[in-house]
Design a protein around this motif. Structure first.
Motif, PDB file in Angstrom:
ATOM      1  N   CYS A  43       0.834  -1.198   0.000  1.00 13.12           N
ATOM      2  CA  CYS A  43       0.000   0.000   0.000  1.00 13.12           C
ATOM      3  C   CYS A  43       0.873   1.254   0.000  1.00 13.12           C
ATOM      4  O   CYS A  43       0.597   2.216  -0.734  1.00 13.12           O
ATOM      5  CB  CYS A  43      -0.932  -0.012   1.206  1.00 13.12           C
ATOM      6  N   ARG A  46       2.369   1.670  -3.519  1.00 14.47           N
ATOM      7  CA  ARG A  46       1.381   2.156  -4.485  1.00 14.47           C
ATOM      8  C   ARG A  46       1.082   3.636  -4.270  1.00 14.47           C
ATOM      9  O   ARG A  46       0.929   4.398  -5.236  1.00 14.47           O
ATOM     10  CB  ARG A  46       0.091   1.348  -4.362  1.00 14.47           C
ATOM     11  N   LEU A  47       0.987   4.052  -3.012  1.00 13.16           N
ATOM     12  CA  LEU A  47       0.682   5.452  -2.728  1.00 13.16           C
ATOM     13  C   LEU A  47       1.841   6.374  -3.107  1.00 13.16           C
ATOM     14  O   LEU A  47       1.637   7.539  -3.449  1.00 13.16           O
ATOM     15  CB  LEU A  47       0.327   5.623  -1.250  1.00 13.16           C
ATOM     16  N   GLU A  49       3.601   5.843  -5.728  1.00 10.63           N
ATOM     17  CA  GLU A  49       3.569   5.888  -7.192  1.00 10.63           C
ATOM     18  C   GLU A  49       2.399   6.698  -7.731  1.00 10.63           C
ATOM     19  O   GLU A  49       2.505   7.350  -8.765  1.00 10.63           O
ATOM     20  CB  GLU A  49       3.480   4.470  -7.757  1.00 10.63           C
ATOM     21  N   THR A  50       1.258   6.642  -7.036  1.00 10.80           N
ATOM     22  CA  THR A  50       0.047   7.237  -7.582  1.00 10.80           C
ATOM     23  C   THR A  50       0.002   8.745  -7.360  1.00 10.80           C
ATOM     24  O   THR A  50       0.522   9.262  -6.368  1.00 10.80           O
ATOM     25  CB  THR A  50      -1.215   6.595  -6.971  1.00 10.80           C
ATOM     26  N   HIS A  51      -0.629   9.423  -8.303  1.00  7.48           N
ATOM     27  CA  HIS A  51      -0.861  10.861  -8.170  1.00  7.48           C
ATOM     28  C   HIS A  51      -2.362  11.146  -8.112  1.00  7.48           C
ATOM     29  O   HIS A  51      -2.784  12.299  -8.216  1.00  7.48           O
ATOM     30  CB  HIS A  51      -0.241  11.607  -9.359  1.00  7.48           C
ATOM     31  N   GLU A  52      -3.147  10.090  -7.949  1.00 15.86           N
ATOM     32  CA  GLU A  52      -4.598  10.227  -7.941  1.00 15.86           C
ATOM     33  C   GLU A  52      -5.100  10.653  -6.557  1.00 15.86           C
ATOM     34  O   GLU A  52      -4.828   9.991  -5.553  1.00 15.86           O
ATOM     35  CB  GLU A  52      -5.262   8.909  -8.344  1.00 15.86           C
ATOM     36  N   ASP A  55      -7.281   7.994  -4.738  1.00 17.59           N
ATOM     37  CA  ASP A  55      -6.608   6.935  -3.985  1.00 17.59           C
ATOM     38  C   ASP A  55      -6.304   7.396  -2.564  1.00 17.59           C
ATOM     39  O   ASP A  55      -6.505   6.649  -1.595  1.00 17.59           O
ATOM     40  CB  ASP A  55      -5.309   6.520  -4.687  1.00 17.59           C
ATOM     41  N   ARG A  56      -5.858   8.622  -2.443  1.00 18.73           N
ATOM     42  CA  ARG A  56      -5.518   9.151  -1.115  1.00 18.73           C
ATOM     43  C   ARG A  56      -6.772   9.411  -0.292  1.00 18.73           C
ATOM     44  O   ARG A  56      -6.755   9.270   0.938  1.00 18.73           O
ATOM     45  CB  ARG A  56      -4.679  10.413  -1.259  1.00 18.73           C
ATOM     46  N   LEU A 106      -6.508  -0.453  -5.469  1.00 19.48           N
ATOM     47  CA  LEU A 106      -5.223   0.259  -5.473  1.00 19.48           C
ATOM     48  C   LEU A 106      -4.063  -0.719  -5.369  1.00 19.48           C
ATOM     49  O   LEU A 106      -3.059  -0.590  -6.084  1.00 19.48           O
ATOM     50  CB  LEU A 106      -5.187   1.249  -4.306  1.00 19.48           C
ATOM     51  N   ASP A 109      -3.507  -2.252  -8.547  1.00 24.73           N
ATOM     52  CA  ASP A 109      -3.497  -1.222  -9.594  1.00 24.73           C
ATOM     53  C   ASP A 109      -4.577  -1.477 -10.641  1.00 24.73           C
ATOM     54  O   ASP A 109      -4.341  -1.348 -11.846  1.00 24.73           O
ATOM     55  CB  ASP A 109      -2.122  -1.144 -10.264  1.00 24.73           C
ATOM     56  N   LYS A 111      -7.721  -0.498 -12.735  1.00 25.09           N
ATOM     57  CA  LYS A 111      -8.385   0.712 -13.233  1.00 25.09           C
ATOM     58  C   LYS A 111      -9.486   0.304 -14.204  1.00 25.09           C
ATOM     59  O   LYS A 111      -9.331  -0.671 -14.929  1.00 25.09           O
ATOM     60  CB  LYS A 111      -7.367   1.621 -13.934  1.00 25.09           C
TER      61      LYS A 111
END
Length: 282
Positions: A43, A46-47, A49-52, A55-56, A106, A109, A111
């Motif tokens: 987790c 992944r957090l 890496e992600t810019h969404e 997700d946060r 998440l 990953d 989508k």
């Protein structure tokens, strides 16, 4: 079963299918035999890496604080919160909480995510139609194309034009391609591929051996294929062929997803499967 429940089940099914792929990928050490501790560590990765923002937001709703790199000890104390996801991936239990399911998405990953976006993408134009009020004959209606508005059940043929005319009123990220409605809004599996067909009533569908499904561009690319020793099974060491066994015999497909008849998640091809089922035995 409500429409939302059906969509949630489809979302979870897609996440499980993605899990089968990801557990052989970059983060296989975390997913091949998942534990609460490993999923917590994944987790964090992944957090990073992600810019969404979504997700946060899901993380915040499940764990009760905003993720930051300096929060490792705080997250470590909540390792048990990953237990439902661990048993979900292992097929031992199900998930009911939507935000926890979003965290599962998440981790592998998957989508589109979160669930809200999955529903919008899955339904496409249908999701947008629900936000549009269709006037009745008695209501005074702004003129769009100089035609009297039709009742809801007869409006399908003109929905493409009507939606395009009012897209400026909605702040959603649909393109013109997403908004244009195909005359054939359903599809059906035909031997080795999907074909777009006219939607029929439930009564008529009941007599069909293979059900009619809502049209889905992503799903429609699925094709059943024949393979041989000359088939390209891997590209950059990643599988490009998927399979599922039917009555003990593997059937091969050009992409991931679900078997169109059994509904079981397709599995990525392995060297073991190639040696056992594809290579000629002398």
């Amino acid at each position: 079963m409500t429409t939302r429940t059906k969509s949630l089940e489809a979302y979870k099914k897609a996440i499980r299918a993605q899990y089968e792929i990801e557990k052989q990928g970059k983060y296989s050490s975390f997913l091949s035999n998942p534990s609460r501790a490993k999923l917590r560590q994944l987790c964090e990765e992944r957090l990073k890496e992600t810019h969404e923002k979504e997700d946060r937001l899901s993380f915040n709703l499940v764990f009760g604080f905003e993720y930051e790199a300096g929060n490792r000890n705080r997250l470590k104390s909540l390792t048990d919160k990953f237990r439902p996801i661990e048993t979900f991936f292992k097929g031992e239990t199900d998930l009911a909480d939507t935000e926890t399911i979003n965290i599962a998405a998440l981790l592998v990953d998957y989508k589109p995510r979160p669930f809200r976006v999955f529903v919008e993408k899955s339904k496409g134009i249908t999701a947008l139609q629900q936000d549009v009020t269709i006037p009745t004959k008695e209501e005074e209606t702004p003129i769009v194309n100089d035609k009297i508005p039709q009742p809801k059940n007869k409006w399908k043929k003109n929905v493409g034009i009507g939606i395009l005319a009012v897209t400026g009123l909605f702040s959603v990220g649909y393109t013109a391609k997403d908004l244009v409605v195909n005359d054939k809004e359903c599809m059906q599996w035909q031997i080795d591929h999907y074909e777009y067909v006219d939607c029929n009533t439930n009564t008529i569908q009941g007599f069909l051996e293979i059900p009619i499904e809502p049209a889905d561009e992503n799903k429609a690319i699925l094709k059943k294929i024949d393979v041989s020793e000359k088939t390209t099974f891997f590209v950059n060491d990643k599988p490009v062929i998927w399979y599922s066994k039917v009555d003990g015999i593997p059937e091969y497909f050009n992409t991931h997803g679900f078997h169109p008849i059994t509904g079981k998640p397709l599995k990525p091809i392995t060297k073991y499967m190639i040696d056992k089922w594809v290579k000629k035995k002398e």
